[in-house]
Enzyme design. Sequence first.
Site, short mmCIF file in Angstrom:
data_model
loop_
_atom_site.label_atom_id
_atom_site.label_comp_id
_atom_site.label_asym_id
_atom_site.label_seq_id
_atom_site.Cartn_x
_atom_site.Cartn_y
_atom_site.Cartn_z
N HIS A 1 44.48 10.54 -10.04
CA HIS A 1 45.61 11.08 -10.79
C HIS A 1 46.37 10.01 -11.56
O HIS A 1 47.11 10.34 -12.48
CB HIS A 1 46.61 11.78 -9.85
CG HIS A 1 46.05 12.97 -9.16
ND1 HIS A 1 45.55 14.07 -9.83
CD2 HIS A 1 45.87 13.22 -7.84
CE1 HIS A 1 45.12 14.95 -8.95
NE2 HIS A 1 45.29 14.47 -7.75
N TYR B 1 42.83 16.14 3.51
CA TYR B 1 44.04 16.10 4.34
C TYR B 1 43.91 16.85 5.65
O TYR B 1 44.85 16.88 6.44
CB TYR B 1 45.23 16.63 3.50
CG TYR B 1 45.33 15.87 2.21
CD1 TYR B 1 44.78 16.38 1.02
CD2 TYR B 1 45.83 14.58 2.17
CE1 TYR B 1 44.78 15.66 -0.15
CE2 TYR B 1 45.83 13.84 1.00
CZ TYR B 1 45.30 14.37 -0.16
OH TYR B 1 45.30 13.64 -1.32
N ASP C 1 54.98 13.62 -7.19
CA ASP C 1 54.16 13.79 -5.98
C ASP C 1 53.47 12.50 -5.57
O ASP C 1 52.25 12.48 -5.37
CB ASP C 1 53.13 14.90 -6.21
CG ASP C 1 53.80 16.27 -6.21
OD1 ASP C 1 54.97 16.35 -6.62
OD2 ASP C 1 53.17 17.25 -5.77
#
Length: 667
Positions: A135, A305, A92
């Site tokens: 992440h 987002y 991702d």
Amino acid sequence: MGTALIYDEEMTKYKLLWVDPACKIEVPERLTVSHEALVATGLADRCVSIPVREATEADILLVHSEEYLEGVKKTPYMTLEDLQEFTLQYGDVYFHPNIYHCAKLAIGASLQLVDAVMTGKVRNGMALVRPPGHHSMRSAASGFCVFNNVAIAAQYAKRQYGVKRVLIVDWDIHHGQGVQYCFEDDPSVLYFSWHRYEHQKFWPQLRESDFDSVGKEKGAGFNINVPWNKVKMQNSDYLSIFFHVLLPVAYEFSPDLVLVCAGFDSAIGDPEGEMCATPDIFAHLTHLLMNLAGGKVCAVLEGGYNLTSLPQSVCQTVQTLLGDPAPRPANLESPCKSALESLQCVRSAHRQYWSCLKHAADLPTSDISTKRIKLEEEGEKTGEGEEDKGTDEKVWAQPPKRVAPSIRTAVVLPDGVACPDQCERFSSPGDPDPLVVSKLRENYLKDGDDGNALTTLYSLTALADKMDRNEICSGLVLVRDVSMAMMCVVQHAATALSNRVLVVCVGDGKVRSDCSEDGKTLVVQFSSKESDDQRSKYYIPVCLQKGCSDVPGLLHSISGLLLPLGYEYDPGLVLLVQMPDSGICDSVWQQLIGLLQGLARGHTLVLMREDERTRVGPTASSLLGNAAPSLGQLHAPLPEDVKAVESLRHRLKSDWKLLQTTAPETG
Ligand SMILES: CC(O)(O)NCCCCNCCCN
Ligand SMILES: [Zn+2]
């Protein structure tokens, strides 16, 4: 001191060059709409603009491996095919010829922010960056992240400034596994993250994102994971976690620096989070952190987002960092059952590490970990579909305008007491209203009281009126008789003011508890004496063994009782009364003032006895919005006090829903 804003449009100059449903939401517009909103609202101009810099290799190697860095270094020279090939090894995330450059700027922006805060150039600040960071791992990119901006910033702060303890608050809706892995055995970095989890069904679907990952070896207790096992979490769910997990632990940890993984995909409208918390909640989350570490708070953008709620949330955050009062936390509901289950699990998993959680309840009977195992057996553990979920378009109100009154803090002081700078002396305007005067005289003046007691009282009520009309933000009044003055304000509020009044009494003393059962006032009194007043929903005595001189006990009851009550009550005015001989120390008094200013749009009216002259300076400083001094590491609150707070919460939670810390018994 000001607020830094760090942004460079170069970080908008990379994007997804091929089809990948998992990555298409991470677009350059995220940064442009956020920065444009800060400019359009005038907030950018109020900030100290600080340029980005490029991270050095040494900066990157604080967290990442050489081989990973060597690999990423090659990406600017790769063909499209090579880039796609290189990307396949990670999850991702996507690469672009310019993403390495932007990733170095994102780190550099974060480090510039740490420099500005640690050198005292600014008090706090925000870095608007992409690619995000939380992440990314030592040798891997993940979740749109290339390098771990905040993890590098934490290591940099420790090495460059000798920072002993760093608190990382990650309010992004995804688990920053990269941060967790980096610090899980490190007791000098406390990592707190909440994240959509859905019993391990939601990306990145890691077993170690659950509440029982508490850190390892020396780091045990210094990793706090709050899994959201359902979507549609609301403001009250988020605040409950701050009141009953993050704040008590953060005060006990007493960080020297607070870094925020400020992801706004936890806001309403976001396709990833699918939560319902409104953008103004970030004003409160930010505010509640601003009295930690002497106010040294660095917020670094992670996710977000929805191109409407993202800029709104960014503006709410920056406006609070600038010191503007937060909007009122209107109509908070009860935390939902799932949130209470998570809350109970996290508190139970950490009670052996944090004295403030010592008396937390056991795991809920409906232990949610069994749910995870059941889902695994049933093979329900599927990544949420990459296909476009028909997200029903969410609508929410524009965050309310947050106009700071022209006068921040007005003071009524006896002659001879200097007016603190940046404050304004207040004297009642015009001729006193004879009606009010006669009422004051007959109700509150004892014979022998001279004229200026009356004048003070009259000024006090006039000041309350000005605050009620949002013409003055906060006030400080020194009076001869504190109890009498308190009654006067409460009486005045009940008749003249439009809003509810939260009365916070610090110290022993008779508070006429029949002040009202109509809900116009809520009185919370911290003292050392068991009060014999009949208990009611609107009069809450908190008895501390050692009274208000006991820092840990007082702090524990402030975060675990007073704040939840205050937010749920949502007053228009906070009356903060320091009873004579309360024993409270200045630094806790200042923390209390700072925290209470998240309520009532900062309308805090402080009453103190006129001989408390030495407290005028510190009190005014906090009313002006300056961060309270750090309390230092707290030792444990007295067990009796922790138990007293628990039993009060248990008794009151049917009336006050934000006091709940456990899921309702299933049955
Ligand atoms: C910084 C961050 O935490 O917002 N990154 C989120 C990565 C999400 C990866 N999964 C996307 C699936 C799309 N439906
Ligand atoms: Zn995220």
